[in-house]
Motif scaffolding. Sequence first.
Motif, PDB file in Angstrom:
ATOM      1  N   PRO A   1       0.829  -1.206   0.000  1.00 26.72           N
ATOM      2  CA  PRO A   1       0.000   0.000   0.000  1.00 26.72           C
ATOM      3  C   PRO A   1       0.865   1.258   0.000  1.00 26.72           C
ATOM      4  CG  PRO A   1      -0.860  -1.591   1.552  1.00 26.72           C
ATOM      5  CD  PRO A   1       0.472  -2.125   1.070  1.00 26.72           C
ATOM      6  N   GLY A   2       0.458   2.182  -0.856  1.00 27.89           N
ATOM      7  CA  GLY A   2       1.183   3.442  -0.957  1.00 27.89           C
ATOM      8  C   GLY A   2       2.237   3.475  -2.052  1.00 27.89           C
ATOM      9  N   LYS A   3       2.724   2.308  -2.472  1.00 23.41           N
ATOM     10  CA  LYS A   3       3.715   2.262  -3.550  1.00 23.41           C
ATOM     11  C   LYS A   3       3.038   2.600  -4.875  1.00 23.41           C
ATOM     12  CE  LYS A   3       7.436   0.963  -1.376  1.00 23.41           C
ATOM     13  NZ  LYS A   3       8.632   1.760  -1.358  1.00 23.41           N
ATOM     14  N   ASP A   4       3.833   3.019  -5.851  1.00 21.43           N
ATOM     15  CA  ASP A   4       3.279   3.452  -7.133  1.00 21.43           C
ATOM     16  C   ASP A   4       2.428   2.382  -7.792  1.00 21.43           C
ATOM     17  OD1 ASP A   4       4.595   5.811  -6.711  1.00 21.43           O
ATOM     18  OD2 ASP A   4       6.187   5.435  -8.173  1.00 21.43           O
ATOM     19  N   SER A   5       2.920   1.135  -7.824  1.00 21.22           N
ATOM     20  CA  SER A   5       2.160   0.071  -8.489  1.00 21.22           C
ATOM     21  C   SER A   5       0.835  -0.174  -7.776  1.00 21.22           C
ATOM     22  CB  SER A   5       2.985  -1.211  -8.557  1.00 21.22           C
ATOM     23  OG  SER A   5       3.422  -1.577  -7.264  1.00 21.22           O
ATOM     24  N   TRP A   6       0.830  -0.105  -6.471  1.00 21.22           N
ATOM     25  CA  TRP A   6      -0.403  -0.249  -5.694  1.00 21.22           C
ATOM     26  C   TRP A   6      -1.359   0.883  -6.042  1.00 21.22           C
ATOM     27  CZ3 TRP A   6      -2.880   2.737  -1.954  1.00 21.22           C
ATOM     28  CH2 TRP A   6      -3.862   2.081  -1.198  1.00 21.22           C
TER      29      TRP A   6
ATOM     30  N   GLY B   1      -7.506   1.844 -10.809  1.00 18.96           N
ATOM     31  CA  GLY B   1      -8.322   1.123 -11.784  1.00 18.96           C
ATOM     32  C   GLY B   1      -7.564   0.411 -12.876  1.00 18.96           C
ATOM     33  N   ALA B   2      -6.240   0.399 -12.820  1.00 17.70           N
ATOM     34  CA  ALA B   2      -5.479  -0.335 -13.840  1.00 17.70           C
ATOM     35  C   ALA B   2      -5.801  -1.822 -13.726  1.00 17.70           C
ATOM     36  CB  ALA B   2      -3.975  -0.103 -13.664  1.00 17.70           C
ATOM     37  N   ARG B   3      -6.148  -2.452 -14.829  1.00 22.18           N
ATOM     38  CA  ARG B   3      -6.466  -3.883 -14.837  1.00 22.18           C
ATOM     39  C   ARG B   3      -5.199  -4.721 -14.747  1.00 22.18           C
ATOM     40  NH1 ARG B   3     -11.623  -4.900 -16.228  1.00 22.18           N
ATOM     41  NH2 ARG B   3     -11.230  -6.884 -17.231  1.00 22.18           N
ATOM     42  N   GLU B   4      -4.120  -4.209 -15.279  1.00 28.12           N
ATOM     43  CA  GLU B   4      -2.839  -4.889 -15.199  1.00 28.12           C
ATOM     44  C   GLU B   4      -1.772  -3.869 -14.829  1.00 28.12           C
ATOM     45  OE1 GLU B   4      -2.881  -8.566 -18.264  1.00 28.12           O
ATOM     46  OE2 GLU B   4      -2.498  -6.600 -19.167  1.00 28.12           O
ATOM     47  N   VAL B   5      -0.848  -4.313 -13.990  1.00 27.14           N
ATOM     48  CA  VAL B   5       0.312  -3.495 -13.645  1.00 27.14           C
ATOM     49  C   VAL B   5       1.523  -4.394 -13.824  1.00 27.14           C
ATOM     50  CG1 VAL B   5       1.500  -2.203 -11.847  1.00 27.14           C
ATOM     51  CG2 VAL B   5      -1.005  -2.122 -11.989  1.00 27.14           C
ATOM     52  N   LEU B   6       2.418  -3.976 -14.688  1.00 25.60           N
ATOM     53  CA  LEU B   6       3.640  -4.730 -14.945  1.00 25.60           C
ATOM     54  C   LEU B   6       4.781  -4.005 -14.252  1.00 25.60           C
ATOM     55  CD1 LEU B   6       4.798  -7.148 -16.512  1.00 25.60           C
ATOM     56  CD2 LEU B   6       5.177  -5.605 -18.425  1.00 25.60           C
ATOM     57  N   LEU B   7       5.346  -4.651 -13.244  1.00 29.93           N
ATOM     58  CA  LEU B   7       6.484  -4.093 -12.514  1.00 29.93           C
ATOM     59  C   LEU B   7       7.746  -4.643 -13.149  1.00 29.93           C
ATOM     60  CD1 LEU B   7       5.161  -4.872  -8.937  1.00 29.93           C
ATOM     61  CD2 LEU B   7       5.143  -2.651 -10.055  1.00 29.93           C
ATOM     62  N   VAL B   8       8.656  -3.777 -13.524  1.00 32.53           N
ATOM     63  CA  VAL B   8       9.858  -4.214 -14.233  1.00 32.53           C
ATOM     64  C   VAL B   8      11.069  -3.484 -13.667  1.00 32.53           C
ATOM     65  CG1 VAL B   8      10.965  -4.429 -16.477  1.00 32.53           C
ATOM     66  CG2 VAL B   8       8.482  -4.511 -16.329  1.00 32.53           C
TER      67      VAL B   8
ATOM     68  N   ASP C   1      15.705  -4.044 -13.709  1.00 33.50           N
ATOM     69  CA  ASP C   1      16.755  -4.729 -14.457  1.00 33.50           C
ATOM     70  C   ASP C   1      16.989  -6.148 -13.941  1.00 33.50           C
ATOM     71  OD1 ASP C   1      17.880  -3.985 -12.044  1.00 33.50           O
ATOM     72  OD2 ASP C   1      19.779  -3.323 -12.921  1.00 33.50           O
ATOM     73  N   GLN C   2      16.290  -6.525 -12.845  1.00 29.39           N
ATOM     74  CA  GLN C   2      16.492  -7.852 -12.273  1.00 29.39           C
ATOM     75  C   GLN C   2      15.242  -8.719 -12.190  1.00 29.39           C
ATOM     76  OE1 GLN C   2      18.418  -7.301  -8.517  1.00 29.39           O
ATOM     77  NE2 GLN C   2      20.296  -6.560  -9.472  1.00 29.39           N
ATOM     78  N   ARG C   3      14.042  -8.119 -12.334  1.00 28.82           N
ATOM     79  CA  ARG C   3      12.844  -8.950 -12.242  1.00 28.82           C
ATOM     80  C   ARG C   3      11.650  -8.276 -12.889  1.00 28.82           C
ATOM     81  NH1 ARG C   3      13.797  -7.881  -6.663  1.00 28.82           N
ATOM     82  NH2 ARG C   3      14.912  -9.834  -6.766  1.00 28.82           N
ATOM     83  N   LEU C   4      10.621  -9.096 -13.057  1.00 33.21           N
ATOM     84  CA  LEU C   4       9.365  -8.648 -13.653  1.00 33.21           C
ATOM     85  C   LEU C   4       8.233  -9.280 -12.863  1.00 33.21           C
ATOM     86  CD1 LEU C   4       8.347  -8.691 -17.329  1.00 33.21           C
ATOM     87  CD2 LEU C   4       7.186 -10.224 -15.783  1.00 33.21           C
ATOM     88  N   ALA C   5       7.194  -8.540 -12.604  1.00 36.59           N
ATOM     89  CA  ALA C   5       5.999  -9.085 -11.941  1.00 36.59           C
ATOM     90  C   ALA C   5       4.776  -8.476 -12.611  1.00 36.59           C
ATOM     91  CB  ALA C   5       5.992  -8.763 -10.450  1.00 36.59           C
ATOM     92  N   LEU C   6       3.822  -9.318 -12.925  1.00 39.39           N
ATOM     93  CA  LEU C   6       2.581  -8.855 -13.535  1.00 39.39           C
ATOM     94  C   LEU C   6       1.445  -9.057 -12.546  1.00 39.39           C
ATOM     95  CD1 LEU C   6       0.840  -7.892 -15.937  1.00 39.39           C
ATOM     96  CD2 LEU C   6       0.718 -10.287 -16.657  1.00 39.39           C
ATOM     97  N   LEU C   7       0.745  -7.986 -12.227  1.00 45.44           N
ATOM     98  CA  LEU C   7      -0.452  -8.060 -11.400  1.00 45.44           C
ATOM     99  C   LEU C   7      -1.635  -7.866 -12.325  1.00 45.44           C
ATOM    100  CD1 LEU C   7       0.747  -5.681  -8.557  1.00 45.44           C
ATOM    101  CD2 LEU C   7       0.650  -8.168  -8.487  1.00 45.44           C
ATOM    102  N   ARG C   8      -2.594  -8.774 -12.277  1.00 43.95           N
ATOM    103  CA  ARG C   8      -3.764  -8.699 -13.143  1.00 43.95           C
ATOM    104  C   ARG C   8      -5.003  -8.870 -12.301  1.00 43.95           C
ATOM    105  NH1 ARG C   8      -3.392 -12.535 -18.010  1.00 43.95           N
ATOM    106  NH2 ARG C   8      -2.001 -10.888 -18.686  1.00 43.95           N
TER     107      ARG C   8
END
Length: 189
Positions: A47-52, A58-65, A67-74
């Motif tokens: 909570p409070g972070k940009d992706s959150w 209302g973003a349906r998907e958030v792709l966190l990227v 140089d070392q990892r990737l995470a997709l929240l859908r």
Amino acid sequence: MKVVGFAGYSGSGKTTLIVQVVRELAARGLRVSTVKHAHHGFDIDQPGKDSWRHRQAGAREVLLVSDQRLALLREFDAAHDPALPDLLALLDADVDWVLVEGFKQAGLPRIEVWRAAPGSLPSGPRPVHYPDDAGILAVATDDPAALPRPPRQPVLPLDAPAQVADWLLAHAALFDHSPQGADRALPVH
């Protein structure tokens, strides 16, 4: 890609065993991924972070990227359990092994994890599934003598992940999985 499921009741040691087997396989130079079925409402975002904040807006998907990892929240429009083949298709196709926790109904070849916990239930030890489930290829337990029925499957020591990894590698052909045809995009609904 090889795919193996780990089945067992809560508290049996599935997660601990999977973590140890991942560590063991990775130490042998293999690329390992995991899939775990989580309870609804889980969150990996802070909570409070940009992706959150993006998801909350209302973003349906958030792709966190990075140089070392990737995470997709859908976010899904309605509650549903995605099919395991669709989830496996999202993984790197070059991975050597995928260890799956949960997804009991997916029809994967599995290792049943069973812990002899005295007094775990008022009615005695938890039941086992290996006698009637052809998908269970081995049983990992801390006390083979306490198993309610002698298994026809190999019995693996629950507290010896190197031996479990050895058994998986020796029987790797049983766990072949081809993601061909399972390359559909995971729906948002």
